[in-house]
Design a protein around this motif. Structure first.
Motif, mmCIF file in Angstrom:
data_model
loop_
_atom_site.group_PDB
_atom_site.id
_atom_site.type_symbol
_atom_site.label_atom_id
_atom_site.label_comp_id
_atom_site.label_asym_id
_atom_site.label_seq_id
_atom_site.Cartn_x
_atom_site.Cartn_y
_atom_site.Cartn_z
ATOM 1 N N PHE A 249 0.291 5.311 -2.498
ATOM 2 C CA PHE A 249 0.152 5.076 -1.070
ATOM 3 C C PHE A 249 -1.303 4.903 -0.643
ATOM 4 O O PHE A 249 -1.575 4.345 0.420
ATOM 5 C CB PHE A 249 0.840 6.175 -0.250
ATOM 6 C CG PHE A 249 0.268 7.548 -0.397
ATOM 7 C CD1 PHE A 249 -0.900 7.921 0.252
ATOM 8 C CD2 PHE A 249 0.926 8.496 -1.160
ATOM 9 C CE1 PHE A 249 -1.412 9.198 0.130
ATOM 10 C CE2 PHE A 249 0.426 9.781 -1.291
ATOM 11 C CZ PHE A 249 -0.753 10.134 -0.637
ATOM 12 N N HIS A 252 -1.746 1.089 -0.534
ATOM 13 C CA HIS A 252 -1.073 0.388 0.551
ATOM 14 C C HIS A 252 -1.598 0.820 1.920
ATOM 15 O O HIS A 252 -1.672 -0.012 2.843
ATOM 16 C CB HIS A 252 0.438 0.599 0.439
ATOM 17 C CG HIS A 252 1.024 -0.099 -0.740
ATOM 18 N ND1 HIS A 252 1.023 -1.465 -0.869
ATOM 19 C CD2 HIS A 252 1.608 0.380 -1.875
ATOM 20 C CE1 HIS A 252 1.599 -1.809 -2.006
ATOM 21 N NE2 HIS A 252 1.952 -0.708 -2.640
ATOM 22 N N GLU A 253 -1.973 2.078 2.084
ATOM 23 C CA GLU A 253 -2.561 2.497 3.357
ATOM 24 C C GLU A 253 -3.890 1.793 3.602
ATOM 25 O O GLU A 253 -4.208 1.416 4.736
ATOM 26 C CB GLU A 253 -2.747 4.010 3.383
ATOM 27 C CG GLU A 253 -1.455 4.782 3.589
ATOM 28 C CD GLU A 253 -1.694 6.259 3.849
ATOM 29 O OE1 GLU A 253 -2.850 6.650 4.120
ATOM 30 O OE2 GLU A 253 -0.716 7.026 3.773
ATOM 31 N N ARG A 256 -3.173 -1.818 4.501
ATOM 32 C CA ARG A 256 -2.606 -1.897 5.849
ATOM 33 C C ARG A 256 -3.685 -1.658 6.921
ATOM 34 O O ARG A 256 -3.688 -2.299 7.964
ATOM 35 C CB ARG A 256 -1.485 -0.866 5.989
ATOM 36 C CG ARG A 256 -0.682 -0.989 7.280
ATOM 37 C CD ARG A 256 0.657 -0.276 7.192
ATOM 38 N NE ARG A 256 0.509 1.109 6.792
ATOM 39 C CZ ARG A 256 0.998 1.601 5.644
ATOM 40 N NH1 ARG A 256 1.616 0.791 4.804
ATOM 41 N NH2 ARG A 256 0.859 2.865 5.349
ATOM 42 N N THR A 261 -8.183 -4.421 -0.479
ATOM 43 C CA THR A 261 -7.853 -3.345 -1.413
ATOM 44 C C THR A 261 -8.906 -2.234 -1.356
ATOM 45 O O THR A 261 -10.018 -2.441 -0.859
ATOM 46 C CB THR A 261 -7.774 -3.866 -2.855
ATOM 47 O OG1 THR A 261 -9.107 -4.142 -3.328
ATOM 48 C CG2 THR A 261 -6.921 -5.113 -2.951
ATOM 49 N N TYR A 283 -4.126 2.563 -9.355
ATOM 50 C CA TYR A 283 -3.432 1.587 -8.516
ATOM 51 C C TYR A 283 -4.426 0.627 -7.885
ATOM 52 O O TYR A 283 -4.974 0.862 -6.805
ATOM 53 C CB TYR A 283 -2.621 2.316 -7.444
ATOM 54 C CG TYR A 283 -1.471 3.100 -8.026
ATOM 55 C CD1 TYR A 283 -0.411 2.451 -8.669
ATOM 56 C CD2 TYR A 283 -1.439 4.485 -7.952
ATOM 57 C CE1 TYR A 283 0.648 3.165 -9.198
ATOM 58 C CE2 TYR A 283 -0.377 5.208 -8.486
ATOM 59 C CZ TYR A 283 0.653 4.542 -9.104
ATOM 60 O OH TYR A 283 1.712 5.249 -9.641
ATOM 61 N N THR A 290 1.578 -2.136 -7.286
ATOM 62 C CA THR A 290 0.942 -2.511 -6.017
ATOM 63 C C THR A 290 1.467 -3.844 -5.502
ATOM 64 O O THR A 290 1.341 -4.139 -4.309
ATOM 65 C CB THR A 290 -0.590 -2.629 -6.171
ATOM 66 O OG1 THR A 290 -0.914 -3.732 -7.033
ATOM 67 C CG2 THR A 290 -1.178 -1.351 -6.729
ATOM 68 N N TRP A 292 0.209 -6.646 -5.760
ATOM 69 C CA TRP A 292 -0.941 -7.292 -5.117
ATOM 70 C C TRP A 292 -1.750 -8.021 -6.182
ATOM 71 O O TRP A 292 -2.387 -7.397 -7.014
ATOM 72 C CB TRP A 292 -1.801 -6.243 -4.412
ATOM 73 C CG TRP A 292 -2.838 -6.838 -3.501
ATOM 74 C CD1 TRP A 292 -4.097 -7.220 -3.837
ATOM 75 C CD2 TRP A 292 -2.713 -7.098 -2.106
ATOM 76 N NE1 TRP A 292 -4.770 -7.698 -2.750
ATOM 77 C CE2 TRP A 292 -3.939 -7.648 -1.650
ATOM 78 C CE3 TRP A 292 -1.674 -6.936 -1.183
ATOM 79 C CZ2 TRP A 292 -4.156 -8.015 -0.338
ATOM 80 C CZ3 TRP A 292 -1.901 -7.293 0.135
ATOM 81 C CH2 TRP A 292 -3.117 -7.831 0.547
#
Length: 489
Positions: A249, A252-253, A256, A261, A283, A290, A292
């Motif tokens: 997370f 991704h946090e 976001r 990244t 990650y 990910t 990504w």
């Protein structure tokens, strides 16, 4: 440790020596290593000079002391409970099962441990595993690091340490939900104290205590706090380290919130470089979890000569791992090995890391024994910006490990490094020398009453177990939260 006693010239001869020459480890059969004071003065086939002490190493493997670039130096009371278990909602994280506070003003249940007994156990275990240099991340108090400093001196090891800082604390609320509570101002205060600690303590104990700047976790730090921490590390001429992308997370946090990244963000803020040591760094862009593929994270890490501390055993306990050890190496990333949590078995880290690299890479030619041995020695030295540890060479520190290599566990030897990585175990280590001082001789620790250390570790863990129900957010019995493998008879 008593540093006042005169040191003698010592010769180690007759063994298989993993010596350093022309930029690489080399195998020196029937080799001789001589050290005087805390430095190696000779490595070769023979030595005709006078010596005070001789150590016969026939049938032994003589290697440089291992370097662990990320270790929680204590008895790791929490991690002993969660292997095979743990909450699903923390997405395979191990430490989030036990380190968050019980409520905003509470403490984690592992705070019931005896700090002195727990830390001493950790240091003794590091020695037993042939580790002579360690980055101690955590343990001790951010406000009063005196205990860790004293125990580091007592151990005789080379220790990189400073109290850490954080911009937030994780806690469990009354329903057991994981929450952060932010306090950037407190993080800046902690950072100021840490910088003063480095200024006051860097180089103590004949240079065995080395300071650095530690931010507890990338995801729990604001960008301004990270910037100032890196600036302090640069000004003080020390390393900067943080837990980084150990949890899915985090990636991704960050994407976001910032649209880029974590590695992208670190580069944009000037937070990468040769004095930066990222613990874990799993990650990233290109990792299958990910999803990504739009950033060149590895290229940026390699170009900036950033170091990574890889601790494969802890990851595999949670069912994930860094994808492509050789990919990191091929991109120029400085790869080192961290022992992270109990049992600080760096041979197990090398072995499992090599096997996982082959499995993930679907290629038996990657994850070589040499690449992991390099990471556990030369890579660790490079991560700390040093060329005098992690090798047996004239002028290097006298950090030396001698192992029994003529036994049923090892058997016939063709390639000593493959035998070490895939067959070696800590119980084969007979002698550990750090900075010219013998910390273990003939399998016996010299700085500790080992039985007392073991009992102290058990006592510390017993306190955690006994106080679990009253300290855990759920107030449930420990057996209900972490059931044992089998019921009692």
């Amino acid at each position: 440790m008593n540093d006042s006693q005169p040191r003698k010239k010592t010769k180690i001869s007759g063994g298989t020596v993993i010596a350093f020459k022309d930029g690489s480890h080399r195998v020196l059969e029937n080799g001789v290593v001589v050290f005087e004071d805390n430095r190696i003065v000779h490595v070769g086939k023979k030595y005709d000079g006078d010596t005070d002490v001789s150590i016969a190493a026939t049938g032994k493997l003589v290697i440089p002391g291992f370097v662990s670039t990320h270790a929680h130096v204590n008895a790791n009371e929490g991690s002993r409970l969660i292997a095979d278990l743990g909450r699903r909602d923390v997405m395979r994280s191990g430490f989030l099962n036990y380190t968050p506070n019980n409520g905003i003003d509470g403490r984690p249940f592992v705070a019931a441990a005896s700090a002195k007994d727990s830390i001493r156990f950790g240091f003794a275990q590091l020695i037993r595993n042939g580790i002579t240099t360690v980055l101690s991340f955590g343990a001790g108090s951010r406000d009063d690091p005196k205990l860790m400093t004293e125990l580091a001196d007592e151990s005789g090891l080379r220790v990189y340490y400073a109290p850490q800082c954080t911009g937030a604390e994780n806690y469990f609320d009354g329903q057991g939900r994981l929450q952060p509570i932010w306090n950037e101002a407190a993080g800046f205060e902690q950072l100021e104290r840490a910088a003063r600690f480095v200024e006051d303590n860097h180089g103590k104990f004949d240079g065995r205590l080395q300071g650095l700047i530690l931010v507890r976790n990338f995801i729990l730090a604001t960008v301004p706090l990270m910037r100032r921490a890196k600036a302090y590390a640069d000004r003080l001429g020390v390393q900067f380290s943080t837990h980084f992308c150990e949890q899915l997370f985090e990636f991704h946090e960050t994407v976001r919130k910032h649209g880029i990244t974590p590695v992208d963000l670190m580069e944009a803020e000037g937070l990468l470089g040769p004095n930066v040591l990222l613990a874990h760094c799993v990650y990233i862009a290109g990792h299958s979890a990910t999803t990504w593929e739009y950033s060149s994270d590895l290229e940026k890490l390699g170009r900036t000569r950033t170091a990574v501390s890889h601790a494969p055993v802890a990851y595999m306990r949670r069912g994930y791992n860094l994808e492509g050890f050789e990919r990191y190496v091929d991109h120029g990333v400085t790869m080192s090995i961290g022992t992270d949590t109990m049992p600080h078995d760096i041979m197990a880290e090398m072995r499992l890391g090599a096997l996982v690299a082959k499995l993930i890479g679907k290629n038996h030619e990657v994850g070589t024994s040499a690449s992991f041995f390099d990471a556990a020695t030369l890579g660790g030295a490079k991560a700390f910006g040093r060329d005098d540890i992690g090798r047996l060479a004239v002028g290097a520190k006298a950090d030396i490990v001698i192992m029994d290599f003529d036994n049923m566990q090892i058997g016939p030897v063709y390639d000593p490094i493959r035998s070490l990585v895939h067959l070696g175990t800590p119980d084969l280590i007979e002698t550990v020398i750090c900075d010219g001082k013998t910390l273990m001789s003939e399998g016996v620790l010299t700085a500790y009453d080992e039985r007392a250390v073991i009992e102290g570790g058990k006592r510390s863990f017993g306190q955690v177990v006994d106080q679990f129900q009253q300290r855990h957010w759920s107030h449930q019995p420990i057996e209900q939260c972490f059931p044992k493998s089998y019921q009692a008879w």
